[in-house]
Design an enzyme around this catalytic site. Structure first.
Site, PDB file in Angstrom:
ATOM      1  N   HIS A 236      -9.704  42.932  -5.798  1.00  0.00           N
ATOM      2  CA  HIS A 236      -9.355  42.086  -6.858  1.00  0.00           C
ATOM      3  C   HIS A 236      -9.883  42.388  -8.167  1.00  0.00           C
ATOM      4  O   HIS A 236     -11.232  42.807  -8.221  1.00  0.00           O
ATOM      5  CB  HIS A 236      -9.507  40.640  -6.920  1.00  0.00           C
ATOM      6  CG  HIS A 236      -8.673  40.105  -5.785  1.00  0.00           C
ATOM      7  ND1 HIS A 236      -7.399  39.468  -5.652  1.00  0.00           N
ATOM      8  CD2 HIS A 236      -8.794  39.905  -4.407  1.00  0.00           C
ATOM      9  CE1 HIS A 236      -6.974  38.961  -4.741  1.00  0.00           C
ATOM     10  NE2 HIS A 236      -7.689  39.318  -3.801  1.00  0.00           N
TER      11      HIS A 236
ATOM     12  N   GLU B 192       0.266  40.858  -7.842  1.00  0.00           N
ATOM     13  CA  GLU B 192      -0.054  41.452  -6.601  1.00  0.00           C
ATOM     14  C   GLU B 192       0.236  42.795  -6.366  1.00  0.00           C
ATOM     15  O   GLU B 192       1.652  43.029  -6.813  1.00  0.00           O
ATOM     16  CB  GLU B 192       0.332  40.430  -5.468  1.00  0.00           C
ATOM     17  CG  GLU B 192      -0.375  39.048  -5.682  1.00  0.00           C
ATOM     18  CD  GLU B 192       0.063  38.243  -4.163  1.00  0.00           C
ATOM     19  OE1 GLU B 192      -0.054  38.815  -3.198  1.00  0.00           O
ATOM     20  OE2 GLU B 192       0.300  37.236  -4.297  1.00  0.00           O
TER      21      GLU B 192
ATOM     22  N   CYS C 207      -1.420  33.023  -5.460  1.00  0.00           N
ATOM     23  CA  CYS C 207      -2.260  33.883  -4.623  1.00  0.00           C
ATOM     24  C   CYS C 207      -3.466  33.530  -4.133  1.00  0.00           C
ATOM     25  O   CYS C 207      -4.395  33.003  -5.039  1.00  0.00           O
ATOM     26  CB  CYS C 207      -2.489  35.379  -5.668  1.00  0.00           C
ATOM     27  SG  CYS C 207      -3.456  36.347  -4.876  1.00  0.00           S
TER      28      CYS C 207
ATOM     29  N   GLY D  29      -6.544  35.479  -4.314  1.00  0.00           N
ATOM     30  CA  GLY D  29      -6.834  35.682  -5.871  1.00  0.00           C
ATOM     31  C   GLY D  29      -7.376  34.500  -6.674  1.00  0.00           C
ATOM     32  O   GLY D  29      -8.275  34.809  -7.376  1.00  0.00           O
TER      33      GLY D  29
END
Length: 277
Positions: free
Chosen positions: A161, A210, A219, A222
């Site tokens: 990420h 994504e 997400c 996320g």
């Protein structure tokens, strides 16, 4: 092939039970299933498979809409938990364990009925994310993209990420800047790119592009990544809990102050059942 269509805060999935030995879907089949015009339509395909260890009730794998494999999916984990409870493979009122490609995850229920997933601790070491060309973890990384300097945090939640703090997510260049960062050689496995707006120590807004799926309504990993990065900077109070407001709904993230373990709670909904011809 029977399937369940599910979503967690709008992040939607096609769930396939492969515990009878049915082979995993090919990349081409994943693309067909995920197509919103000619298929079922989803962000990811989730396959339920036999557990790898005795402690778990089942394992699952994640396939993006473009057919690529993913190592983690927080919203998907809650949907898998709900599916297993409905199926009778997991207890409705007690905790249990499921396995993702990233490892084992304890599942509990919140007082409102939401499933809460132990997502493990965030990993900031560049080799764990992975980040190329970086020797030591940094609070903030800088990268030149299209003539502008982009500053971001980076972390692994079992998948890579990048987290970019912005003044307002409404006008953030999620599609363009997110895709540019995903293509960067700094992320050899690409990444999910989150744009985070801090509203208060217990409230952020978030949009995520994504890898393999584009921008999604939510997400889960996320949300965990954004809270981990912002907590490390002192921008949010993760130990007390943070509400992450996404386009499709809210997730609730808490980070244990002793172990760093991140717990994610939120909805998991069944949409419809069907059979793929």
């Amino acid at each position: 092939m029977r399937f369940s269509k599910m979503h967690g805060a709008g992040n939607d999935f096609v769930v396939l039970d492969l515990r009878d030995g049915t082979p995993a879907p090919t990349p081409a089949l994943c693309e067909q299933l995920a197509d919103r015009h000619f298929g079922i339509g989803c962000d990811q395909i989730l396959t339920i498979e036999p557990p790898q260890h005795a402690a778990a009730v089942a394992s699952y794998r994640i396939w993006n809409a473009d057919g690529s494999a993913s190592g983690q999916c927080g919203n998907g984990a809650r949907c898998i938990a709900a599916w297993l409870v409905r199926d009778g493979s997991a207890p409705a009122a007690e905790g249990f364990v499921i396995e993702s490609p990233a490892g084992q995850h304890a599942v509990t229920r919140a007082s409102n009925g939401d499933f809460v997933i132990d997502m493990g601790a965030a990993r900031f070491a560049p080799a764990d994310i992975p980040l190329a060309g970086v020797a030591a973890a940094q609070d903030e990384y800088a990268l030149d993209i299209d003539g502008q300097t982009l500053r971001f945090g980076a972390v692994s939640m079992g998948n890579p990420h990048a987290v970019i703090e912005v003044d307002a997510v409404a006008g953030a260049p999620v599609a363009t800047l997110g895709a540019a960062l995903q293509r960067s050689s700094m992320f050899p496995e690409s990444c999910n790119v989150g744009f985070a707006e801090v509203r208060a120590p217990d409230h952020i807004r978030l949009r995520v592009n994504e890898r393999g799926a584009g921008e999604t309504l939510a997400c889960g990993s996320g949300a965990c990544a954004a809270v981990a990065v912002l907590a490390a900077r002192g921008r949010v109070d993760a130990a007390r809990g943070v509400t992450v407001e996404l386009p499709g709904g809210c997730l609730h993230i808490r980070q244990a102050s002793d172990s760093g373990t991140i717990f994610m709670g939120g909805p998991a909904a069944f949409v419809f059942e069907g059979e793929w011809p």
